[in-house]
Design a protein around this motif. Structure first.
Motif, PDB file in Angstrom:
ATOM      1  N   ARG A 282     -24.932  55.669  73.100  1.00 25.03           N
ATOM      2  CA  ARG A 282     -23.502  55.823  73.434  1.00 25.03           C
ATOM      3  C   ARG A 282     -23.319  55.761  74.943  1.00 25.03           C
ATOM      4  NH1 ARG A 282     -21.310  59.927  68.801  1.00 25.03           N
ATOM      5  NH2 ARG A 282     -20.199  58.308  67.660  1.00 25.03           N
ATOM      6  N   ALA A 283     -24.208  56.424  75.678  1.00 26.74           N
ATOM      7  CA  ALA A 283     -24.098  56.417  77.144  1.00 26.74           C
ATOM      8  C   ALA A 283     -24.317  54.998  77.695  1.00 26.74           C
ATOM      9  CB  ALA A 283     -25.111  57.388  77.751  1.00 26.74           C
ATOM     10  N   MET A 284     -25.024  54.167  76.960  1.00 30.05           N
ATOM     11  CA  MET A 284     -25.246  52.782  77.402  1.00 30.05           C
ATOM     12  C   MET A 284     -24.024  51.897  77.113  1.00 30.05           C
ATOM     13  SD  MET A 284     -29.086  52.278  75.892  1.00 30.05           S
ATOM     14  CE  MET A 284     -29.815  50.904  76.740  1.00 30.05           C
ATOM     15  N   GLY A 285     -23.067  52.417  76.348  1.00 28.56           N
ATOM     16  CA  GLY A 285     -21.855  51.647  76.065  1.00 28.56           C
ATOM     17  C   GLY A 285     -21.792  51.075  74.657  1.00 28.56           C
ATOM     18  N   VAL A 286     -22.702  51.513  73.784  1.00 29.19           N
ATOM     19  CA  VAL A 286     -22.637  51.062  72.382  1.00 29.19           C
ATOM     20  C   VAL A 286     -21.571  51.881  71.659  1.00 29.19           C
ATOM     21  CG1 VAL A 286     -23.925  50.982  70.202  1.00 29.19           C
ATOM     22  CG2 VAL A 286     -25.080  50.388  72.355  1.00 29.19           C
TER      23      VAL A 286
END
Ligand SMILES: Cc1cc2nc3c(=O)[nH]c(=O)nc-3n(C[C@H](O)[C@H](O)[C@H](O)COP(=O)(O)OP(=O)(O)OC[C@H]3O[C@@H](n4cnc5c(N)ncnc54)[C@H](O)[C@@H]3O)c2cc1C
Length: 463
Positions: A206-210
Motif C-alpha cells: 500500500r505504501a508503494m502505491g498499490v
C-alpha cells in the motif's frame, strides 16, 4: 463478523489464532467505481501481495489493483503453520516429466531454497516483524515404516539439499517427541507468524502505491476485465491468485481441489514443561506419517500443531471463518498428546482450519498467457508460504515479458487435467485419506515396511 465460536470449551475459527495476537482487521469498503489499471490481481493472499510488491518495485509507474473478497490475509496466508520451507510443492517426478527433466527440478529446488532467504531479506529490509527464525525443520520418525520413509526422502534428495539423518537420541535432544526412533534435519526452513507476514506485506505494498480493495469479490474473470459486485476493472493483465477458493470462480469448478487443513494452538506452556520437551532451537516439526502432522513452537511459547481434519467438503465447499469440526479438534488434541504427553494438561486455546489448492497431478503452476494477458499462480498443495514469493517474482517477469531463470522453471505454464465431477471427486479423496489413516495405523503397530495401503492411496490420488 469473523469472530470465533466455542466448541466444547475451545475457541473455534475467528479465521486463525494468528489474528488473536494482532487483532482481526476490519475489511476496507468494496470497490464502488470502475477502474483502469495495468495489472489487476485477484486475491489478497501472499501470492497476490508478493506479485504486487515485485511488479511495483520493477516499475514504480505501473498501476496495480488487488481485489480481495474479504480482507488481505483472510485465506491460507493468514492461517498456515508458519513453515517457510524449501520443500517442493508437489511431485518431483511429475515436474521431471517436463522438457528440462531432473535438471529442471534441481533448478526449482535451488530457487525455493533461495526464496526462503529472499522472504527473510525483504521482511528485514521492509521492517516486517513476523517472528521469523531460520530454525530448520525436524522430521521425526515414530515407527520403523516412518523411518524408512525418512531415509527414502534423504536418498532421493538432489544436490544442494542439506537435510541429514538423525539418530533417535539426536532427534530427542532437539525435541523430546514421544516414540521418536530417528529423523532428519533440514536447515533450510524458517518459522514465521503468518498473519504478521501477510499484513506486514500489505502495509508495504500500500505504501508503494498499490490499490488494495477489500470486501471486493471478483465474480467473473475474463481477458482484460474483472467484474465485481459494484464495479468493473479493466486491465491488460489479469492475474488469478485465489488458491483454495478457485473452484468458486465461474468456469473453474473442477480446476483445483480445495483441500482442508486444520490447526490447534495451546496456551503458553509453563517453563517446567518446556524444560522436559526442549525445542530450544524453535525448529519446525513434522512426522513422516501418511496423514502427517506439522507444528511450530510459537514466539510466545505455545505449540501450534496441524493436520488434515476433514480433508475435503463435498462440491468444493470451504469453511466460512475458519471454524472446524469438533472431531478434528479432538483428533489434533490426540496427536498433540501422543507426541507431547508432557503437555497433556495444557488447554487448547484455539482451533481453526483453511483451504489449500490441490491440482489433479499435485503440482503447482504459474503462467501468463501472452495472447489474453490472463495469468495465475497456485496449486501449492500445502507448501505455499515460500512458493508464493517465487510465484510473485515469476509473475513479475512474465508480465514484463522478460525471459529469466525464473520463467524457465518447470512449473511455468505447467498444465494439468481437471478433477473428476462429483460425487467421484468426494469419494476419491475420502478413499485416499481412509487408506492413509489405515496405513498409519498399520505402521504404528510396528509393520517394518511402508504400508501397501499408503502406496495405494498415492496411486489413487495421482500423488
Ligand atoms: C491450515 C493451513 C496450514 C498451512 N501450513 C503451511 C505451512 O506451514 N507452510 C506452507 O508452505 N504452506 C502452508 N499452507 C499453505 C499456504 O498457506 C498456502 O499455500 C499459501 O498461503 C497460498 O497463498 P495464496 O495467496 O495463493 O492463497 P490464499 O492465502 O488462500 O489467498 C487467496 C485469497 O483470495 C481471496 N479470494 C478468493 N476468491 C476471490 C475472488 N473471487 N475475488 C477476490 N478475492 C478472492 C481469498 O479471500 C484469499 O484471501 C497451509 C495452509 C493451511 C490452510
Amino acid at each position: 463478523m469473523y469472530e470465533p465460536t466455542r466448541t466444547d470449551g475451545t475457541m473455534n475459527g475467528g479465521v486463525s489464532h494468528w489474528y488473536s495476537e494482532i487483532g482481526l482487521p476490519v475489511p476496507g469498503a468494496p470497490l464502488a467505481r470502475d477502474l483502469d489499471v495495468d495489472a489487476c490481481i485477484v486475491g489478497g493472499g501472499l501470492t497476490g501481495l508478493w506479485t504486487a510488491y515485485y511488479l511495483k518495485q520493477a516499475d514504480p509507474t505501473i498501476r496495480i489493483a488487488v481485489l480481495e473478497a474479504e480482507f488481505a490475509g483472510f485465506g491460507a496466508s493468514g492461517r498456515n503453520g508458519g513453515w517457510l520451507s524449501s520443500a517442493l510443492m508437489g511431485s518431483a517426478s511429475a515436474y521431471a516429466r517436463g522438457p528440462r527433466g531432473t535438471e529442471g527440478v534441481q533448478a526449482l529446488e535451488d530457487e525455493l531454497r533461495s526464496s526462503v532467504d529472499e522472504v527473510i531479506r525483504v521482511a528485514a529490509a521492509e521492517g516486517i516483524d513476523a517472528d521469523i527464525v531460520k530454525s530448520g525443520v525436524l522430521s521425526v520418525a515414530r515407527s520403523p515404516a516412518q523411518l524408512l520413509r525418512v531415509r527414502a526422502g534423504l536418498a532421493d534428495a538432489l544436490p544442494g539439499n542439506r537435510a541429514v539423518e538423525l539418530s533417535g537420541d539426536e532427534t530427542s535432544r532437539r525435541i523430546a517427541v514421544a516414540g521418536a526412533i530417528g529423523g532428519s534435519f533440514d536447515p533450510d526452513c524458517a518459522r514465521v507468524q503468518p498473519a504478521r507476514l501477510t499484513r506486514g506485506l500489505l502495509s508495504v505494498v500500500r505504501a508503494m502505491g498499490v490499490e488494495v480493495h477489500e470486501s471486493t469479490r471478483a465474480l467473473r474473470i475474463e481477458p482484460g476485465l474483472v467484474t465485481t459486485q459494484h464495479a468493473r476493472v479493466r486491465a491488460p493483465h489479469v492475474l488469478r491468485c485465489t488458491e483454495g477458493y478457485t473452484a468458486r470462480i465461474h468456469g473453474l469448478r473442477r480446476h483445483w481441489l480445495p483441500m482442508n487443513s486444520a490447526m490447534i494452538v495451546t496456551d503458553p506452556l509453563p517453563e517446567h514443561v518446556w524444560s522436559e520437551i526442549g525445542w530450544e532451537g524453535r525448529e519446525l516439526l513434522g512426522d513422516a506419517a501418511s496423514a502427517y502432522f506439522y507444528a511450530q513452537r510459537t514466539a510466545d511459547d505455545r505449540i501450534a500443531i496441524g493436520g488434515r481434519g476433514v480433508p475435503y467438503r463435498f462440491a468444493s465447499h470451504t469453511d466460512t471463518n475458519g471454524e472446524t469440526q469438533a472431531w478434528t479438534i479432538e483428533s489434533l488434541r490426540g496427536i498433540l498428546d501422543s507426541a507431547f504427553p508432557q503437555a497433556r494438561h495444557v488447554p487448547v486455546a484455539r482451533a481453526w482450519c483453511g483451504v489449500l489448492a490441490v491440482p489433479r497431478d499435485w503440482c503447482a503452476s504459474v503462467g501468463v498467457e501472452r495472447r489474453t494477458g490472463l495469468g495465475w499462480a497456485g496449486g501449492y498443495v500445502g507448501h505455499g508460504v515460500t512458493a508464493t514469493n517465487l510465484a510473485g517474482r515469476t509473475l513479475r517477469d512474465l508480465v514484463l515479458r522478460e525471459s529469466t531463470d525464473l520463467t524457465a522453471l518447470p512449473w511455468v505454464d505447467h498444465r494439468v487435467r481437471r478433477w473428476e465431477p462429483e460425487p467421484l471427486r468426494w469419494l476419491g479423496v475420502k478413499a485416499m485419506y481412509g487408506l492413509y489413516r489405515a496405513a498409519d495405523r498399520h505402521e504404528d503397530e510396528g509393520g517394518p515396511s511402508v504400508s501397501r495401503l499408503a502406496r495405494l492411496g498415492d496411486r489413487l490420488s495421482g500423488r
